[in-house]
Every structure is written in structure tokens, then in C-alpha cells.
Design a protein around this motif. Structure first.
Motif, PDB file in Angstrom:
ATOM      1  N   TRP A  38      -4.967  58.813 -23.337  1.00 29.10           N
ATOM      2  CA  TRP A  38      -5.520  57.906 -22.334  1.00 29.10           C
ATOM      3  C   TRP A  38      -4.678  57.931 -21.068  1.00 29.10           C
ATOM      4  O   TRP A  38      -3.466  58.038 -21.120  1.00 29.10           O
ATOM      5  CB  TRP A  38      -5.558  56.469 -22.885  1.00 29.10           C
ATOM      6  CG  TRP A  38      -6.454  56.311 -24.073  1.00 29.10           C
ATOM      7  CD1 TRP A  38      -6.086  56.153 -25.374  1.00 29.10           C
ATOM      8  CD2 TRP A  38      -7.882  56.304 -24.061  1.00 29.10           C
ATOM      9  NE1 TRP A  38      -7.182  56.041 -26.183  1.00 29.10           N
ATOM     10  CE2 TRP A  38      -8.311  56.125 -25.408  1.00 29.10           C
ATOM     11  CE3 TRP A  38      -8.861  56.435 -23.056  1.00 29.10           C
ATOM     12  CZ2 TRP A  38      -9.649  56.070 -25.763  1.00 29.10           C
ATOM     13  CZ3 TRP A  38     -10.190  56.371 -23.419  1.00 29.10           C
ATOM     14  CH2 TRP A  38     -10.581  56.193 -24.755  1.00 29.10           C
ATOM     15  N   TYR A  73      -1.198  56.052 -21.740  1.00 27.76           N
ATOM     16  CA  TYR A  73      -1.091  54.976 -22.727  1.00 27.76           C
ATOM     17  C   TYR A  73      -1.399  55.486 -24.125  1.00 27.76           C
ATOM     18  O   TYR A  73      -2.279  56.340 -24.299  1.00 27.76           O
ATOM     19  CB  TYR A  73      -2.042  53.826 -22.387  1.00 27.76           C
ATOM     20  CG  TYR A  73      -1.605  53.049 -21.160  1.00 27.76           C
ATOM     21  CD1 TYR A  73      -0.561  52.130 -21.237  1.00 27.76           C
ATOM     22  CD2 TYR A  73      -2.221  53.251 -19.922  1.00 27.76           C
ATOM     23  CE1 TYR A  73      -0.149  51.426 -20.109  1.00 27.76           C
ATOM     24  CE2 TYR A  73      -1.816  52.558 -18.789  1.00 27.76           C
ATOM     25  CZ  TYR A  73      -0.769  51.648 -18.886  1.00 27.76           C
ATOM     26  OH  TYR A  73      -0.358  50.959 -17.789  1.00 27.76           O
ATOM     27  N   ASP A  74      -0.696  54.920 -25.124  1.00 25.71           N
ATOM     28  CA  ASP A  74      -0.981  55.229 -26.524  1.00 25.71           C
ATOM     29  C   ASP A  74      -2.192  54.410 -26.970  1.00 25.71           C
ATOM     30  O   ASP A  74      -2.528  53.405 -26.340  1.00 25.71           O
ATOM     31  CB  ASP A  74       0.219  54.848 -27.413  1.00 25.71           C
ATOM     32  CG  ASP A  74       1.364  55.825 -27.211  1.00 25.71           C
ATOM     33  OD1 ASP A  74       1.111  56.925 -26.683  1.00 25.71           O
ATOM     34  OD2 ASP A  74       2.501  55.463 -27.564  1.00 25.71           O
ATOM     35  N   GLU A  75      -2.751  54.847 -28.097  1.00 20.92           N
ATOM     36  CA  GLU A  75      -3.935  54.172 -28.645  1.00 20.92           C
ATOM     37  C   GLU A  75      -3.690  52.661 -28.811  1.00 20.92           C
ATOM     38  O   GLU A  75      -4.538  51.840 -28.461  1.00 20.92           O
ATOM     39  CB  GLU A  75      -4.254  54.815 -30.012  1.00 20.92           C
ATOM     40  CG  GLU A  75      -5.661  54.609 -30.510  1.00 20.92           C
ATOM     41  CD  GLU A  75      -6.737  55.249 -29.628  1.00 20.92           C
ATOM     42  OE1 GLU A  75      -6.641  56.466 -29.358  1.00 20.92           O
ATOM     43  OE2 GLU A  75      -7.668  54.519 -29.221  1.00 20.92           O
ATOM     44  N   ASP A  76      -2.508  52.315 -29.326  1.00 20.26           N
ATOM     45  CA  ASP A  76      -2.257  50.892 -29.601  1.00 20.26           C
ATOM     46  C   ASP A  76      -1.962  50.087 -28.334  1.00 20.26           C
ATOM     47  O   ASP A  76      -1.728  48.887 -28.383  1.00 20.26           O
ATOM     48  CB  ASP A  76      -1.118  50.725 -30.622  1.00 20.26           C
ATOM     49  CG  ASP A  76       0.181  51.327 -30.129  1.00 20.26           C
ATOM     50  OD1 ASP A  76       0.193  51.896 -29.015  1.00 20.26           O
ATOM     51  OD2 ASP A  76       1.191  51.220 -30.850  1.00 20.26           O
ATOM     52  N   GLU A  77      -1.962  50.749 -27.180  1.00 17.74           N
ATOM     53  CA  GLU A  77      -1.749  50.021 -25.923  1.00 17.74           C
ATOM     54  C   GLU A  77      -3.071  49.776 -25.199  1.00 17.74           C
ATOM     55  O   GLU A  77      -3.098  49.288 -24.073  1.00 17.74           O
ATOM     56  CB  GLU A  77      -0.809  50.818 -25.010  1.00 17.74           C
ATOM     57  CG  GLU A  77       0.605  50.959 -25.555  1.00 17.74           C
ATOM     58  CD  GLU A  77       1.489  51.831 -24.670  1.00 17.74           C
ATOM     59  OE1 GLU A  77       2.526  51.335 -24.203  1.00 17.74           O
ATOM     60  OE2 GLU A  77       1.129  53.003 -24.443  1.00 17.74           O
ATOM     61  N   GLU A 112      -7.172  48.311 -25.215  1.00 19.62           N
ATOM     62  CA  GLU A 112      -8.180  47.444 -25.832  1.00 19.62           C
ATOM     63  C   GLU A 112      -9.403  47.425 -24.921  1.00 19.62           C
ATOM     64  O   GLU A 112      -9.245  47.226 -23.693  1.00 19.62           O
ATOM     65  CB  GLU A 112      -7.598  46.031 -25.974  1.00 19.62           C
ATOM     66  CG  GLU A 112      -8.303  45.190 -27.025  1.00 19.62           C
ATOM     67  CD  GLU A 112      -7.581  43.862 -27.173  1.00 19.62           C
ATOM     68  OE1 GLU A 112      -6.824  43.713 -28.146  1.00 19.62           O
ATOM     69  OE2 GLU A 112      -7.764  42.990 -26.291  1.00 19.62           O
ATOM     70  N   ILE A 167      -3.673  47.224 -22.180  1.00 24.15           N
ATOM     71  CA  ILE A 167      -3.440  45.805 -22.456  1.00 24.15           C
ATOM     72  C   ILE A 167      -2.448  45.209 -21.449  1.00 24.15           C
ATOM     73  O   ILE A 167      -2.645  44.127 -20.927  1.00 24.15           O
ATOM     74  CB  ILE A 167      -2.924  45.613 -23.903  1.00 24.15           C
ATOM     75  CG1 ILE A 167      -3.989  46.099 -24.900  1.00 24.15           C
ATOM     76  CG2 ILE A 167      -2.558  44.148 -24.171  1.00 24.15           C
ATOM     77  CD1 ILE A 167      -3.507  46.210 -26.340  1.00 24.15           C
ATOM     78  N   SER A 168      -1.394  45.981 -21.139  1.00 25.79           N
ATOM     79  CA  SER A 168      -0.335  45.416 -20.288  1.00 25.79           C
ATOM     80  C   SER A 168      -0.781  45.167 -18.849  1.00 25.79           C
ATOM     81  O   SER A 168      -0.337  44.225 -18.210  1.00 25.79           O
ATOM     82  CB  SER A 168       0.885  46.320 -20.291  1.00 25.79           C
ATOM     83  OG  SER A 168       0.497  47.621 -19.900  1.00 25.79           O
ATOM     84  N   SER A 202      11.912  51.814 -30.572  1.00 26.92           N
ATOM     85  CA  SER A 202      10.751  52.008 -31.434  1.00 26.92           C
ATOM     86  C   SER A 202      10.278  53.468 -31.425  1.00 26.92           C
ATOM     87  O   SER A 202       9.322  53.826 -32.107  1.00 26.92           O
ATOM     88  CB  SER A 202       9.623  51.066 -31.013  1.00 26.92           C
ATOM     89  OG  SER A 202       9.103  51.505 -29.786  1.00 26.92           O
TER      90      SER A 202
END
Ligand code: MSP
Length: 647
Positions: free
Chosen positions: A124, A133-137, A139, A144-145, A195
Motif C-alpha cells: 500500500w 503502509y503495512d496491511e495492519d496499518e 483500515e 489509520i495514522s 517490533s
């Protein structure tokens, strides 16, 4: 000689400058000016970030080339900074020729360190942030940020081995706690790195507005590699070794909190790879809202930086932006508070101090500076100590990047001198013909004022220059140097004191001040107003001026606390007019509401009503401040009827 190198982010040229851009650059200017006053050799860099997809798309939308858009908006930023009278040493553009060479060198060095490889990027991308952006970032199709829309990208790309630098980055944060500030932000970044870091895609093939990737012109270099490198181009990396040696590493990269990851993770990793020293500090400041609302394109509520510069005198704007919030915190831009701070702090405190000092000089010492004596009176010793303490506190706060605190110290020294005037009462000494004492006291006042002007110069340069040059006949920049405030007693005997024009005009509240618009920040403004208004005025006024102030006896019918303001009481009074009035008084620290019900007190009844914490205050109660800092209301016996005129 020490050096001081401060940078701002370079600004995207897809739009016009707004308050966020003005804020960072003004703070950097305050720091640069302050360090020049300390005798440091300063380099202050700002400029524009002109490449990348975001700018290319904005240009397409406007039907012009990216270079045309960049030229237009870069000129606009440049014009703004001139209008704001900022003192940057270079305005860099990423389209500058010297920059391209430095970027190429950085990439070559990364290659030489075996930190670059070719692969395919699948993931993304948000062009508004120029970020992957990573998948978990993600929505609902947005990061998201930041809330920016993302798009799927799948293309051949060069990668930078970011993962290789994980441990070294963590070590850097741990061993140099100042390297990323504030502490909270450093912790944020450090957990992100801990992380696990993925390698970073640093080139694209689907658009062309950027620096071509060295030795592979099919690719355009990722705009953040290009942009971050400006910080070393600006001070002569690979072109002017002497200058680069002198200023790099920089003392502080001042940035907004949204671009922390780029500055505190990517940039140090790039520098490690290129074997260059790391910056001393990345300091992330907070974000401004507009009258309680987040600014956004969709709301169209960005505060235009030119409009700000046209609406407020520069010193007032600088004062407000620095004083209103600690560097690092978010803030709410509220026009009522700009006006409030101007009127009750700049005008009533500092402006009034200059006014009183120069008019007393005219009245009592023939506008000529007396000789300094190291007097033994406790109030003189105290004032001299306060000057030295304020200087030390300003230096300390600035070293910790606590710009708001440094400015607070300046203003509190100004209040202290006002207080010294109230205590020493030069007009009384003059009446009693205590000539020598009048001279000593006036010297202390004027010299104290000079210290305020030196200490405050980086923050409100125009006003402080007026004090130093127009009142004392000194010349800036020499007269603003910290060398001049090493010892008390710098004002030369025999020199003239002049009375300049009004330093800060009172400003009108914006017309549509909504109820509660004042509630948005600390409530010391109200307190200050009351406090300053109670200081005995020394200036001579005409009898008619005095009679214009309508003072009456008022009976307090009710009193209650004001929610959210621990210094204020809402008081209902009968001033003999048939209809009751409401007054907001800053006396809550001195009286419980029930203490004062039934009292007959002195009140100014013809003050223009003003909104305080959402309540319309229709007058002012008179009070004195006692030695222990409490306020004591001016009181009459019950036999004096409400409405009786005081004269
Ligand atoms: N071009 C990049 C920076 C590259 S630096 C190597 C960029 N540009 S920007 O124009 O979008 O933003 C510049 C700065 O403005 C950022 O530091 C950002 O935090 C700041 N601000 C944007 N909106 C803001 C507020 N509402 N309030 C305060 N600052 C804000 O990012």
C-alpha cells in the motif's frame, strides 16, 4: 565559537502555506535568533520539498507541469517567510542543482555499503503522505495514522536494507535520550523499531517527477530519500567541506509529530549507511487545531499563513504561537486568545512597563539615565537577583527547547519590574524630593527593562528593538547580545531615555467570539488582567480622564465558582441600577463564594463587557494584592448604599 544548526522540514509545494508551516519556521527562527544573541555561529535552514507523486498529481490537476507548480508555490513559501521577517540562512529547494549531486552521492554510498538491492514492491502507498503502509496499518482503504487514502502498488523497486540498522538505531535511542524528543515520542519510535523493521522501497517506476535513480534512469528515487538529504546539502555536504564540518551534525531538526518516523528511523539509518554523523536531536512538535476543529482539506478550514501575517502584528503572532503551548504539545488556535494575550500580557504588562518607565523618566529624572549604584535596599537586591535568575532560566529553558517556558520567564521579569514600581512608588519618592532614591529606583527600572528587551529579543524582536534602540539609543544586534546582561548596571549614565510610540496596540475581540471561546487554554490571562489593572498607575492623567471611569459601590448578592477556572468567581451584584449585573472576578484563590455575599465593594461599572470563560463580565471589582499574593477586595460598610459614586 560554538555553532548552532537548526532545520525545519522542507514543505511540499502542492499547496499554499498554512499555520503549521508558519509555526515550525517561527519556532526555528526564535531558536536561531536566540543562539545568535548568545554569540553562536548559526545556520538556519528551511525550504521546499518539490518532487514526488503528490506534487506531480497536484500539477496534473491544475493542468501545469510539476516544475511550474513548484516554482509558483515555492515562491509563495519564500514570500511568506520574508513577510514573517524570518532569518533563515538558506531557503533550499530540492530542485536546486547542488542538491541533486548530494542525493546521488548518498545513494552511491548506500550502494557501496551493500545496502541497496533490486526487487519488487507489493503493498500500500499513500501519495498524500508519500508513505508505504503495512496491511495492519490500513483500515477501509485509508492509513489509520493519517486518514490518507491508500492505493495498491506492485512494481519493480530498489530497496534499502533498513532492517540491518535495527540494533544500531535502538542503541542510539538508548544511549542518547535527547536524540529524539520529547521522551514520549522517543519511546514511540523505539517500540516501533523494536517490533521489527522491514527493508524500505526507495524507488518507483510509474511516474517520473523526481531525481532519477543513479545508474538506472527507469526508476525515480523515493521522495523521502531526496527530501531528508536536504539537511546535509544545505550546509555544503560534498561541496563545501569546511562549512559541512562546521555545522554537521545539526543541533536540532524541528519537525511536526506526523513525520517523526521518517526523521527518527529512516534518516539516521540512511546516515549510518552513508557513514555520516547522526543529528544531535530530532524534536517533534504538536499540531494546531483551528478554533477546536482539526484542520483538513475536506473542511477547508486551514488557517492561511498570509492571512495570519496580515491580521496580527508579527510580534503578537510569534508571542502567541510560542507562549500558548509547550513545544511538543498540540494546541488550539483561538483568535480570542491571541487578542487576550496581546491585550493583557503584551500591552498591559510589557507595553505598560515601557510606557510608565519612560514617562517617569521624563517626569522625575529629566529623561537622563542616572549613575548606577549597587544599592542595599532589599527590593533593589531582589530585582537584581530576579534579572540574573530570569537570564539563567531563559538559557536553561532554551537549551531544553522549552521555548514557551523561556518566554514565560521574560514576561514574568516584566511583571516583577511592574511590581517593583508598585512597591517603590517613585512618584511618591519624587513628591517627597528624595532625589537620590528616585534616581536609584529609576535606574533599576530602566536597567531591568533593558534586560527584558535582551531576553525577549528572539521572541518579539520588533518590540524589543524599539525598547533598545528607540528608548535607550542603543544599536541592535550588539545591544541584544547576551554579553550585555552578564552584570547588572549596563545602562550608561547620562544617556537619554526616549518615549517611543505605543508598543502594543490593544486589539479588538473577533466579532463572533462564541461562548466559551476563551476556555481553550490556561486561565492566567484573566488573572493577569486583573492583577495588572490593580497596579497603581503612575502616569499623570487629566481630571476628565479620571472622571470617565465610573466607579460605584456594589452589593454582592451571589457568588459561585466558574467551572474549569480555579481562579475565577462569578459574582452577581446590585450596583443600584434596578437590574443586577454579573462580574467574573479572579478572586477565587482568595475568597470562598460564601465569604463575600452581602459585601459592599468598589466596582468599575462602565468597562466594555467581555466574555470570560463563556460568561459575559459586566464590570470589574477593585482589589489590592497583599504581600502574600492574596487579593483583597476594596470594601465599604453596609451603610454606603449600592450605586453610590466613588470619586
Ligand atoms: N515535505 C515533508 C517534509 C519533508 S522534511 C525532509 C512534509 N511537508 S508538509 O508540507 O506536508 O508538512 C510540513 C510540516 O508541517 C510538518 O512538520 C507537519 O507536521 C507540519 N504541519 C502540518 N499541519 C500542521 C498543523 N496543523 N499544526 C502544526 N504543524 C503541522 O511533511
Amino acid at each position: 565559537m560554538s555553532t548552532f544548526y537548526v532545520t525545519t522540514p522542507i514543505y511540499y509545494v502542492n499547496g499554499e502555506p498554512h499555520i503549521g508551516h508558519a509555526y515550525t519556521t517561527i519556532i526555528a527562527d526564535v531558536m536561531a535568533r536566540h543562539h545568535r544573541q548568545r554569540g553562536d555561529e548559526v545556520f538556519f535552514l528551511t525550504g521546499t520539498d518539490e518532487h514526488g507523486l503528490k506534487v506531480q498529481r497536484a500539477a496534473e490537476e491544475q493542468g501545469i507541469t510539476p516544475k511550474e507548480l513548484a516554482d509558483k508555490n515555492s515562491a509563495s513559501f519564500k514570500a511568506l517567510f520574508e513577510k514573517l521577517n524570518l532569518t533563515h540562512d538558506r531557503f533550499i529547494r530540492t530542485t536546486d542543482q547542488d542538491h541533486r549531486k548530494v542525493v546521488e552521492t548518498i545513494v552511491e554510498r548506500m550502494k557501496a555499503a551493500d545496502d541497496i538491492y533490486l526487487d519488487t514492491y507489493e503493498g500500500w502507498y499513500a501519495s498524500s503522505d508519500e508513505a508505504f503502509y503495512d496491511e495492519d496499518e490500513i483500515e477501509d482503504g485509508r492509513a489509520i495514522s493519517t486518514g490518507s487514502p491508500v492505493e495498491w502498488v506492485e512494481e519493480s523497486s530498489y530497496f534499502f536494507r533498513l532492517s540491518k540498522y535495527e540494533d544500531r538505531l535502538l542503541k542510539w535511542y538508548e544511549e542518547h535520550p535527547d536524540c529524539v524528543q520529547t521522551d514520549g515520542r522517543r519511546n514511540e519510535v523505539s517500540s516501533f523499531v523494536a517490533s521489527g523493521l522491514r527493508d524500505l522501497s526507495i524507488s518507483r517506476t510509474t511516474f517520473d517527477w523526481g531525481i532519477p535513480f543513479p545508474e538506472d534512469e527507469e526508476h525515480v528515487l523515493y521522495v523521502w530519500v531526496d527530501a531528508l538529504t536536504n539537511y546535509i546539502t544545505g550546509v555544503g555536504a560534498f561541496t563545501d567541506e569546511a562549512q559541512f564540518e562546521k555545522f554537521w551534525p545539526c543541533n536540532v531538526h524541528l519537525i511536526g509529530k506526523d513525520i517523526l518516523r521518517f526523521h527518527a528511523v529512516y534518516w539516521p539509518a540512511f546516515l549510518m549507511s552513508a557513514e555520516l554523523p547522526l543529528p544531535d536531536q530530532v524534536f517533534a512538535h504538536g499540531w494546531w487545531m483551528n478554533e477546536g476543529e482539526k484542520m483538513s482539506k475536506s473542511k477547508g478550514n486551514f488557517i492561511d499563513a498570509f492571512e495570519l501575517a496580515d491580521t496580527y502584528p508579527l510580534d503578537v503572532l510569534r508571542y502567541y504561537l510560542v507562549r500558548e503551548i509547550p513545544l511538543g504539545s498540540d494546541g488550539n488556535f483561538a483568535r480570542a486568545r491571541v487578542v487576550g494575550r496581546n491585550n493583557s500580557e503584551l500591552a498591559d504588562n510589557l507595553g505598560n512597563l515601557l510606557n510608565r518607565s519612560t514617562s517617569m523618566s521624563k517626569g522625575f529624572i529629566d529623561s537622563t539615565i542616572p549613575a548606577y549604584e549597587e544599592t542595599a535596599e532589599p527590593e533593589d537586591i531582589d530585582l537584581r537577583k530576579k534579572c540574573a535568575d530570569a537570564r539563567d532560566a531563559v538559557l536553561h529553558a532554551m537549551d531544553r527547547r522549552e521555548t514557551h517556558r523561556a518566554l514565560e520567564q521574560v514576561m514574568s521579569l516584566s511583571s516583577d519590574i511592574n511590581q517593583y514600581i508598585a512597591v517603590t512608588q517613585p512618584w511618591k519618592l519624587n513628591k517627597e524630593e528624595k532625589t537620590e532614591r528616585v534616581e536609584q529606583v529609576l535606574y533599576h527600572i530602566l536597567e531591568g527593562l533593558r534586560w527584558v528587551a535582551v531576553l525577549g529579543h528572539a521572541f518579539i524582536p520588533d518590540a524589543c528593538t524599539v525598547i533598545l534602540e528607540d528608548s535607550f539609543g542603543l544599536s541592535v544586534p550588539e545591544a541584544a547580545s547576551f554579553d550585555t546582561i552578564e552584570e547588572f548596571g549596563g545602562l550608561a549614565a547620562g544617556a537619554d531615555v526616549s518615549r517611543p510610540e505605543v508598543l502594543f496596540e490593544k486589539l479588538e475581540l473577533p466579532e463572533e467570539t462564541e461562548a466559551g471561546a476563551d476556555d481553550t487554554g490556561p486561565d492566567d490571562t484573566v488573572e493577569e488582567t486583573l492583577h495588572e489593572d490593580t497596579i497603581v498607575e503612575d502616569d499623570f492623567i487629566e481630571f476628565d480622564d479620571f472622571m470617565a471611569v465610573e466607579l460605584k459601590v456594589a452589593r454582592i448578592l451571589e457568588a459561585e465558582a466558574v467551572e474549569g477556572a480555579d481562579k475565577l468567581l462569578k459574582v452577581t451584584v446590585d450596583a443600584g441600577e434596578g437590574e443586577n449585573r454579573t462580574v467574573v472576578a479572579g478572586i477565587a484563590k482568595s475568597y470562598a463564594p460564601e465569604d463575600i455575599v452581602g459585601w459592599h465593594v468598589a466596582m468599575v461599572v462602565n468597562l466594555r463587557p467581555r466574555k470570560v470563560f463563556g460568561v459575559s463580565s459586566q464590570g470589574m471589582l477593585l482589589a489590592v494584592e497583599t504581600d502574600d499574593g492574596k487579593l483583597e477586595l476594596t470594601r465599604y460598610s453596609d451603610s454606603v448604599n449600592p450605586g453610590t459614586r466613588i470619586s
